[in-house]
Design a protein around this motif. Structure first.
Motif, PDB file in Angstrom:
ATOM      1  N   VAL A  54       3.403 -10.747 -31.196  1.00 51.45           N
ATOM      2  CA  VAL A  54       2.740 -10.139 -32.536  1.00 51.45           C
ATOM      3  C   VAL A  54       1.237 -10.454 -32.526  1.00 51.45           C
ATOM      4  O   VAL A  54       0.773 -10.557 -33.487  1.00 51.45           O
ATOM      5  N   LYS A  55       0.757 -10.659 -31.205  1.00 58.52           N
ATOM      6  CA  LYS A  55      -0.685 -10.756 -31.199  1.00 58.52           C
ATOM      7  C   LYS A  55      -1.274 -12.117 -32.079  1.00 58.52           C
ATOM      8  O   LYS A  55      -2.097 -11.857 -32.517  1.00 58.52           O
ATOM      9  N   ASN A  56      -0.588 -13.132 -32.147  1.00 60.07           N
ATOM     10  CA  ASN A  56      -0.865 -14.331 -32.638  1.00 60.07           C
ATOM     11  C   ASN A  56      -1.193 -14.209 -34.331  1.00 60.07           C
ATOM     12  O   ASN A  56      -1.867 -14.862 -34.600  1.00 60.07           O
ATOM     13  N   LYS A  57      -0.374 -13.318 -34.790  1.00 56.22           N
ATOM     14  CA  LYS A  57      -0.439 -13.066 -36.367  1.00 56.22           C
ATOM     15  C   LYS A  57       0.414 -14.258 -36.852  1.00 56.22           C
ATOM     16  O   LYS A  57       1.658 -13.881 -36.704  1.00 56.22           O
ATOM     17  N   TYR A  58      -0.065 -15.003 -37.796  1.00 53.78           N
ATOM     18  CA  TYR A  58       0.788 -16.028 -38.328  1.00 53.78           C
ATOM     19  C   TYR A  58       0.149 -16.766 -39.260  1.00 53.78           C
ATOM     20  O   TYR A  58      -1.333 -16.779 -39.500  1.00 53.78           O
ATOM     21  N   VAL A  59       0.863 -17.353 -40.225  1.00 53.82           N
ATOM     22  CA  VAL A  59       0.206 -18.104 -41.236  1.00 53.82           C
ATOM     23  C   VAL A  59       0.948 -19.473 -41.323  1.00 53.82           C
ATOM     24  O   VAL A  59       2.035 -19.508 -41.198  1.00 53.82           O
ATOM     25  N   PHE A  60       0.275 -20.703 -41.375  1.00 51.81           N
ATOM     26  CA  PHE A  60       0.861 -21.967 -41.622  1.00 51.81           C
ATOM     27  C   PHE A  60       0.812 -22.453 -42.721  1.00 51.81           C
ATOM     28  O   PHE A  60      -0.333 -22.253 -43.387  1.00 51.81           O
ATOM     29  N   LEU A  61       2.134 -22.791 -43.409  1.00 53.22           N
ATOM     30  CA  LEU A  61       1.982 -22.687 -44.921  1.00 53.22           C
ATOM     31  C   LEU A  61       2.618 -24.246 -45.278  1.00 53.22           C
ATOM     32  O   LEU A  61       3.399 -24.664 -44.679  1.00 53.22           O
ATOM     33  N   ASP A  62       1.894 -24.797 -46.175  1.00 54.29           N
ATOM     34  CA  ASP A  62       2.107 -26.444 -46.638  1.00 54.29           C
ATOM     35  C   ASP A  62       3.326 -26.144 -47.919  1.00 54.29           C
ATOM     36  O   ASP A  62       2.694 -25.589 -48.824  1.00 54.29           O
TER      37      ASP A  62
END
Length: 97
Positions: A54-62
């Motif tokens: 996914v072409k490094n599309k990410y969200v890192f969520l706390d």
């Protein structure tokens, strides 16, 4: 590979263009001494393969923080950036019945 086939089946052949990965529990990674970059550096090959797809599309969520205004703004900026990278196209999947 089985999971990727399922995504393709559900969302169509361009699913990778319209997918971002939401990684939750950033707080747990931080408690274990991992920054976002360190966590991803040590991630499983399956996760890394998905992120690469996914072409490094990410969200890192706390998860510990109620999604406060600042974090919502960060997530929104990332999602808008993903849309911009995709020339503002979105996937519209219609049932054919």
């Amino acid at each position: 590979k089985k999971t990727f086939r399922k995504y393709k089946e559900l969302l169509g052949p361009t699913w990778k263009d319209f997918t971002a990965v939401l990684l939750t529990h950033a707080d747990k990674a931080e408690e274990a001494g991992f920054s976002e970059e360190a966590y991803l550096h040590n991630a499983s090959s399956t996760l890394l393969s998905l992120l690469n797809s996914v072409k490094n599309k990410y969200v890192f969520l706390d998860n510990q923080k109620s999604i406060i205004k600042e974090e919502r703004a960060t997530i929104l900026r990332k999602l808008l950036n993903f849309l911009r990278q995709n020339n503002y196209q979105v996937l519209l999947k219609h049932d054919k019945e």
